[in-house]
Write an enzyme that holds these catalytic residues in place. Structure first.
Site, PDB file in Angstrom:
ATOM      1  N   LYS A   1       0.664  -1.102   0.120  1.00 37.02           N
ATOM      2  CA  LYS A   1      -0.066   0.080   0.215  1.00 37.02           C
ATOM      3  C   LYS A   1       0.898   1.230  -0.202  1.00 37.02           C
ATOM      4  O   LYS A   1       1.823   1.234   0.800  1.00 37.02           O
ATOM      5  CB  LYS A   1      -0.591  -0.082   1.450  1.00 37.02           C
ATOM      6  CG  LYS A   1      -1.941   1.077   1.305  1.00 37.02           C
ATOM      7  CD  LYS A   1      -3.046   0.824   0.577  1.00 37.02           C
ATOM      8  CE  LYS A   1      -4.214   1.851   0.311  1.00 37.02           C
ATOM      9  NZ  LYS A   1      -3.654   2.657  -0.995  1.00 37.02           N
TER      10      LYS A   1
ATOM     11  N   GLN B   1       7.191   3.861   3.903  1.00 38.16           N
ATOM     12  CA  GLN B   1       5.866   3.409   3.984  1.00 38.16           C
ATOM     13  C   GLN B   1       5.824   2.253   4.527  1.00 38.16           C
ATOM     14  O   GLN B   1       4.645   2.073   5.272  1.00 38.16           O
ATOM     15  CB  GLN B   1       5.266   3.463   2.330  1.00 38.16           C
ATOM     16  CG  GLN B   1       3.820   3.400   2.294  1.00 38.16           C
ATOM     17  CD  GLN B   1       3.298   4.739   2.109  1.00 38.16           C
ATOM     18  OE1 GLN B   1       4.034   5.481   1.728  1.00 38.16           O
ATOM     19  NE2 GLN B   1       2.349   4.953   3.055  1.00 38.16           N
TER      20      GLN B   1
ATOM     21  N   LYS C   1       5.483   3.337   8.251  1.00 39.68           N
ATOM     22  CA  LYS C   1       4.319   4.174   8.643  1.00 39.68           C
ATOM     23  C   LYS C   1       3.200   3.364   8.695  1.00 39.68           C
ATOM     24  O   LYS C   1       2.274   3.436   9.452  1.00 39.68           O
ATOM     25  CB  LYS C   1       4.314   5.263   7.289  1.00 39.68           C
ATOM     26  CG  LYS C   1       3.263   6.216   7.623  1.00 39.68           C
ATOM     27  CD  LYS C   1       2.855   6.783   5.957  1.00 39.68           C
ATOM     28  CE  LYS C   1       3.840   7.645   5.488  1.00 39.68           C
ATOM     29  NZ  LYS C   1       3.771   8.378   4.253  1.00 39.68           N
TER      30      LYS C   1
ATOM     31  N   LYS D   1       5.303   1.808  -3.005  1.00 31.30           N
ATOM     32  CA  LYS D   1       5.318   3.238  -3.699  1.00 31.30           C
ATOM     33  C   LYS D   1       5.509   3.103  -5.265  1.00 31.30           C
ATOM     34  O   LYS D   1       6.143   2.110  -5.411  1.00 31.30           O
ATOM     35  CB  LYS D   1       6.242   4.028  -3.057  1.00 31.30           C
ATOM     36  CG  LYS D   1       6.077   5.579  -3.194  1.00 31.30           C
ATOM     37  CD  LYS D   1       5.270   6.033  -2.176  1.00 31.30           C
ATOM     38  CE  LYS D   1       4.874   7.450  -2.359  1.00 31.30           C
ATOM     39  NZ  LYS D   1       3.744   7.954  -1.254  1.00 31.30           N
TER      40      LYS D   1
ATOM     41  N   GLY E   1      -2.836   8.211  -4.309  1.00 28.87           N
ATOM     42  CA  GLY E   1      -2.232   9.417  -4.693  1.00 28.87           C
ATOM     43  C   GLY E   1      -0.749   9.888  -3.923  1.00 28.87           C
ATOM     44  O   GLY E   1      -0.614   9.203  -3.032  1.00 28.87           O
ATOM     45  N   ASP E   2      -0.217  10.870  -4.499  1.00 33.24           N
ATOM     46  CA  ASP E   2       0.946  11.467  -3.860  1.00 33.24           C
ATOM     47  C   ASP E   2       1.195  12.649  -4.758  1.00 33.24           C
ATOM     48  O   ASP E   2       0.450  13.131  -5.532  1.00 33.24           O
ATOM     49  CB  ASP E   2       2.125  10.454  -3.897  1.00 33.24           C
ATOM     50  CG  ASP E   2       3.304  10.879  -2.877  1.00 33.24           C
ATOM     51  OD1 ASP E   2       3.186  10.972  -1.781  1.00 33.24           O
ATOM     52  OD2 ASP E   2       4.284  11.555  -3.389  1.00 33.24           O
TER      53      ASP E   2
ATOM     54  N   THR F   1      -4.544  13.471   5.506  1.00 33.92           N
ATOM     55  CA  THR F   1      -3.206  13.614   5.569  1.00 33.92           C
ATOM     56  C   THR F   1      -2.857  14.726   6.464  1.00 33.92           C
ATOM     57  O   THR F   1      -2.136  15.019   7.502  1.00 33.92           O
ATOM     58  CB  THR F   1      -2.192  13.569   4.299  1.00 33.92           C
ATOM     59  OG1 THR F   1      -2.762  12.394   3.524  1.00 33.92           O
ATOM     60  CG2 THR F   1      -0.798  13.337   4.776  1.00 33.92           C
TER      61      THR F   1
ATOM     62  N   ASN G   1      -2.255  18.977  -1.555  1.00 29.13           N
ATOM     63  CA  ASN G   1      -3.234  18.068  -1.029  1.00 29.13           C
ATOM     64  C   ASN G   1      -2.877  18.329   0.761  1.00 29.13           C
ATOM     65  O   ASN G   1      -3.746  18.749   1.588  1.00 29.13           O
ATOM     66  CB  ASN G   1      -3.319  16.830  -1.474  1.00 29.13           C
ATOM     67  CG  ASN G   1      -4.242  15.965  -0.304  1.00 29.13           C
ATOM     68  OD1 ASN G   1      -4.020  15.202   0.610  1.00 29.13           O
ATOM     69  ND2 ASN G   1      -5.569  16.206  -0.660  1.00 29.13           N
TER      70      ASN G   1
ATOM     71  N   SER H   1      -6.927   5.759   3.894  1.00 35.59           N
ATOM     72  CA  SER H   1      -6.850   4.685   2.533  1.00 35.59           C
ATOM     73  C   SER H   1      -7.215   3.385   3.120  1.00 35.59           C
ATOM     74  O   SER H   1      -7.968   2.749   2.619  1.00 35.59           O
ATOM     75  CB  SER H   1      -5.693   4.883   1.969  1.00 35.59           C
ATOM     76  OG  SER H   1      -5.457   5.818   1.141  1.00 35.59           O
TER      77      SER H   1
HETATM   78  P1  NDP Z   1       0.725  17.692  -4.196  1.00 38.16           P
HETATM   79  O1  NDP Z   1       1.198  17.298  -5.699  1.00 38.16           O
HETATM   80  O2  NDP Z   1      -0.918  17.918  -4.112  1.00 38.16           O
HETATM   81  O3  NDP Z   1       1.604  19.073  -3.656  1.00 38.16           O
HETATM   82  C1  NDP Z   1       2.973  19.018  -3.593  1.00 38.16           C
HETATM   83  C2  NDP Z   1       3.269  20.565  -3.063  1.00 38.16           C
HETATM   84  O4  NDP Z   1       4.733  20.470  -2.930  1.00 38.16           O
HETATM   85  C3  NDP Z   1       3.185  21.472  -4.180  1.00 38.16           C
HETATM   86  O5  NDP Z   1       2.999  22.550  -3.654  1.00 38.16           O
HETATM   87  C4  NDP Z   1       4.545  21.397  -5.206  1.00 38.16           C
HETATM   88  O6  NDP Z   1       4.426  22.743  -5.838  1.00 38.16           O
HETATM   89  C5  NDP Z   1       5.386  21.091  -3.846  1.00 38.16           C
HETATM   90  N1  NDP Z   1       6.576  20.630  -4.519  1.00 38.16           N
HETATM   91  C6  NDP Z   1       6.386  19.510  -4.985  1.00 38.16           C
HETATM   92  N2  NDP Z   1       7.823  19.076  -5.214  1.00 38.16           N
HETATM   93  C7  NDP Z   1       8.723  20.125  -4.798  1.00 38.16           C
HETATM   94  C8  NDP Z   1       9.894  20.480  -5.007  1.00 38.16           C
HETATM   95  N3  NDP Z   1      10.870  19.503  -5.519  1.00 38.16           N
HETATM   96  N4  NDP Z   1      10.409  21.491  -4.541  1.00 38.16           N
HETATM   97  C9  NDP Z   1       9.350  22.401  -4.069  1.00 38.16           C
HETATM   98  N5  NDP Z   1       8.178  22.243  -3.955  1.00 38.16           N
HETATM   99  C10 NDP Z   1       7.529  21.095  -4.317  1.00 38.16           C
HETATM  100  O7  NDP Z   1       1.427  16.508  -3.283  1.00 38.16           O
HETATM  101  P2  NDP Z   1       0.880  16.200  -1.910  1.00 38.16           P
HETATM  102  O8  NDP Z   1       0.524  17.518  -1.095  1.00 38.16           O
HETATM  103  O9  NDP Z   1       0.024  14.988  -1.772  1.00 38.16           O
HETATM  104  O10 NDP Z   1       2.262  15.601  -1.060  1.00 38.16           O
HETATM  105  C11 NDP Z   1       3.007  16.404  -0.458  1.00 38.16           C
HETATM  106  C12 NDP Z   1       4.014  15.761   0.434  1.00 38.16           C
HETATM  107  O11 NDP Z   1       3.122  14.867   1.246  1.00 38.16           O
HETATM  108  C13 NDP Z   1       4.787  14.556  -0.457  1.00 38.16           C
HETATM  109  O12 NDP Z   1       6.212  14.614   0.241  1.00 38.16           O
HETATM  110  C14 NDP Z   1       4.108  13.297  -0.236  1.00 38.16           C
HETATM  111  O13 NDP Z   1       4.905  12.202  -0.395  1.00 38.16           O
HETATM  112  C15 NDP Z   1       3.547  13.680   1.228  1.00 38.16           C
HETATM  113  N6  NDP Z   1       2.495  12.638   1.725  1.00 38.16           N
HETATM  114  C16 NDP Z   1       1.286  12.739   0.931  1.00 38.16           C
HETATM  115  C17 NDP Z   1       0.121  12.215   1.359  1.00 38.16           C
HETATM  116  C18 NDP Z   1      -1.149  12.387   0.773  1.00 38.16           C
HETATM  117  O14 NDP Z   1      -2.096  11.614   1.252  1.00 38.16           O
HETATM  118  N7  NDP Z   1      -1.356  12.808  -0.584  1.00 38.16           N
HETATM  119  C19 NDP Z   1       0.118  11.173   2.522  1.00 38.16           C
HETATM  120  C20 NDP Z   1       1.474  11.395   3.161  1.00 38.16           C
HETATM  121  C21 NDP Z   1       2.438  11.988   2.654  1.00 38.16           C
HETATM  122  P3  NDP Z   1       4.218  22.761  -7.371  1.00 38.16           P
HETATM  123  O15 NDP Z   1       2.906  22.515  -7.563  1.00 38.16           O
HETATM  124  O16 NDP Z   1       4.982  23.853  -7.764  1.00 38.16           O
HETATM  125  O17 NDP Z   1       5.106  21.440  -7.760  1.00 38.16           O
HETATM  126  O1  2IT Z   2       2.901   8.887   1.722  1.00 35.71           O
HETATM  127  C1  2IT Z   2       1.769   8.457   1.473  1.00 35.71           C
HETATM  128  O2  2IT Z   2       1.544   7.915   2.949  1.00 35.71           O
HETATM  129  C2  2IT Z   2       0.784   8.579   0.821  1.00 35.71           C
HETATM  130  N1  2IT Z   2       1.066   9.053  -0.495  1.00 35.71           N
HETATM  131  C3  2IT Z   2      -0.416   7.969   0.905  1.00 35.71           C
HETATM  132  C4  2IT Z   2      -0.753   6.358   0.594  1.00 35.71           C
HETATM  133  C5  2IT Z   2      -1.870   5.803   0.457  1.00 35.71           C
HETATM  134  O3  2IT Z   2      -2.047   4.762   0.054  1.00 35.71           O
HETATM  135  O4  2IT Z   2      -2.824   6.516   0.868  1.00 35.71           O
END
Ligand code: NDP
Ligand code: 2IT
Length: 444
Positions: free
Chosen positions: A90, A111, A114, A126, A165-166, A209, A240, A376
């Site tokens: 997952k 992961q 976690k 992943k 998603g991520d 999250t 997100n 999830s």
């Molecule tokens: P999104 O794509 O929704 O948003 C990512 C954000 O981070 C955007 O604002 C993006 O800016 C910025 N970003 C991405 N890459 C870079 C970079 N190299 N340098 C600077 N800014 C950057 O992703 P999420 O919000 O889903 O994910 C954000 C973090 O949270 C990640 O590390 C992800 O692995 C982690 N995460 C996500 C989960 C989820 O459920 N979605 C769960 C647990 C962890 P821009 O739009 O300009 O690229």
């Molecule tokens: O980093 C993470 O934990 C996620 N992007 C969410 C993973 C999931 O299966 O919901």
């Protein structure tokens, strides 16, 4: 040489070009030294650490797709199925140009621990691609997702591997991926989470999250005699995780004043307007310059700089290694008392060490952002039952999961003589359950 040092040396020899993976592995292995010391002979005999650090399977594939002008492109697709000891693989899918095997392996490895911490039956994996969704039409996104799933479909399934998603993969992408899986397999099943609500998605998954991050931050602060209410909060990212962290921070009486994307950042002394940010990022898919244009009181600066804003609580929610030693120094100088990671591994090892040594409460991503994958897991349960729970039911379960995670990492740290070290606590608590399951299942 002790077992942990041998494994670290071997990992460096085998993966010299994988800095992110080595960083994640080093952090976990350093933390579990006291556990390994208590069980060294048995773990060595069973090659437990070799098996723990070697993915069960890495799938690499070609993703050809055609853009709106008829030009063919080829991207690199990945799915790292790291560990299935406690449940089906997952973990999310990331679409970003920086995706490579090192990034995929670090994320999948994190992961594993976690998912163990959530208390739910979820293994770790992943995936993703070095595809850049920025500037692509919906039609191009769909073409890419359909091609990506055409290969991925043979490796996933509701009892095998359940992606989500991520970065760069949200509701739109999950919808296209799900549609293609259903078409290929002629099976409507919970093969992905983060689905739209009309076709098996869970309420509160979108928020989970960010909300979970704040629930855990509140637990950590309370345990240390503080409250989130009244605190100024610095958030990075504008995706997100960041959007719903900002929303929940307001709901809890705190004031989030920053956000960022890959080109610049916002300081809004009135506090971030959540609905404006959500519309700009989720609906209009615009840059943060649009936020500044719509809020004359807000300041926009190019580049990075969020951590220079004085705050009591810092929540990095963008990407790996975005909070470096100099940022940690700026945070401490600005009065920061707590850092909780919304992103995966956003804080470098040096910055983490500095924050902990400076007495800043620090919660690592594998505990702090586990609310997303936990919701999830709840989506998977609902899909299996063919039921849909209310927002309140999912949110209540999320709150209790985050409180349980905090309790378990706190206890693990205390049991191994590292009270208040939540990095060690998270790694140890996550590891113990996986190690026990691996041992029980024999040499596989
Ligand atoms: P999104 O794509 O929704 O948003 C990512 C954000 O981070 C955007 O604002 C993006 O800016 C910025 N970003 C991405 N890459 C870079 C970079 N190299 N340098 C600077 N800014 C950057 O992703 P999420 O919000 O889903 O994910 C954000 C973090 O949270 C990640 O590390 C992800 O692995 C982690 N995460 C996500 C989960 C989820 O459920 N979605 C769960 C647990 C962890 P821009 O739009 O300009 O690229
Ligand atoms: O980093 C993470 O934990 C996620 N992007 C969410 C993973 C999931 O299966 O919901």
């Amino acid at each position: 040489m002790c077992y942990v040092d041998e494994i670290l040396q071997e990992l460096r020899r085998q993966n010299p070009a994988q800095p992110e993976f080595l960083q994640a592995a080093q952090e976990v292995l350093e933390s579990i030294r006291p556990v390994v010391a208590r069980n060294e002979a048995a773990y060595r005999r069973d090659a437990l650490l070799e098996r723990l650090t070697t993915p069960e399977r890495c799938i690499l594939f070609r993703v050809p797709w055609v853009d709106d002008r008829g030009q063919v492109h080829v991207n690199h697709g990945y799915r790292v199925q790291y560990n299935s000891a406690i449940g089906p693989y997952k973990g999310g899918l990331r679409f970003h140009p920086s995706v490579n095997l090192s990034v995929m392996k670090f994320l999948a490895f994190e992961q594993v621990f976690k998912n163990s911490l959530t208390g739910l039956p979820l293994g770790g994996g992943k995936g993703g691609a070095d595809f850049d969704p920025k500037g692509k039409s919906d039609r191009e996104i769909m073409a890419f997702c359909q091609s990506f799933m055409t290969e991925l479909a043979r490796h996933v399934g509701k009892n095998t591997d359940v992606p989500a998603g991520d970065i760069g993969v949200g509701a739109r992408e999950i919808g296209y991926l799900f549609g293609q899986y259903k078409r290929l397999r002629n099976s409507f099943e919970g093969v992905l989470t983060g689905k739209g609500l009309p076709f098996g998605g869970s309420k509160a998954r979108t928020q989970a999250t960010g909300y979970g991050l704040l629930y855990l931050t509140q637990e950590m602060l309370r345990r240390n005699g503080q409250e989130i209410a009244g605190k100024t909060v610095a958030v990075s990212g504008a995706g997100n995780v960041a959007i719903y962290a900002i929303e929940k921070a307001w709901q809890m009486g705190a004031k989030p004043v920053t956000c960022s994307d890959s080109t610049g950042w916002i300081y809004d002394s009135q506090g971030i307007d959540t609905e404006l940010l959500r519309q700009i990022k989720e609906d209009r898919r615009e840059r943060l310059t649009a936020y500044a244009a719509a809020r004359p009181g807000a300041q926009y600066r190019q580049g990075r700089g969020v951590w220079t804003v004085p705050c009591q609580v810092a929540l990095p929610c963008a990407t790996q290694n975005e909070l470096e030693l100099s940022d940690a120094q700026a945070l401490v100088a600005g009065g920061c008392i707590a850092v909780a990671e919304g992103a995966n591994m956003p804080t470098t090892l040096e910055a983490t060490r500095y924050l902990q040594q400076s007495g800043v409460l620090f919660c690592p991503g594998k505990a702090a952002n586990a609310g997303g994958v936990a919701a999830s897991g709840l989506e998977m349960s609902q899909n299996s039952q063919r039921l849909s729970w209310s927002f309140e039911k999912v949110d209540t379960k999320l709150q209790s999961i985050m409180a349980d995670i905090f309790r378990s990492i706190e206890e693990a740290a205390r049991e191994y003589g590292m009270e208040g070290d939540y990095v060690a606590g998270a790694n140890i608590a996550g590891f113990l359950k996986v190690a026990e399951a691996m041992t029980a299942q024999g040499i596989v």
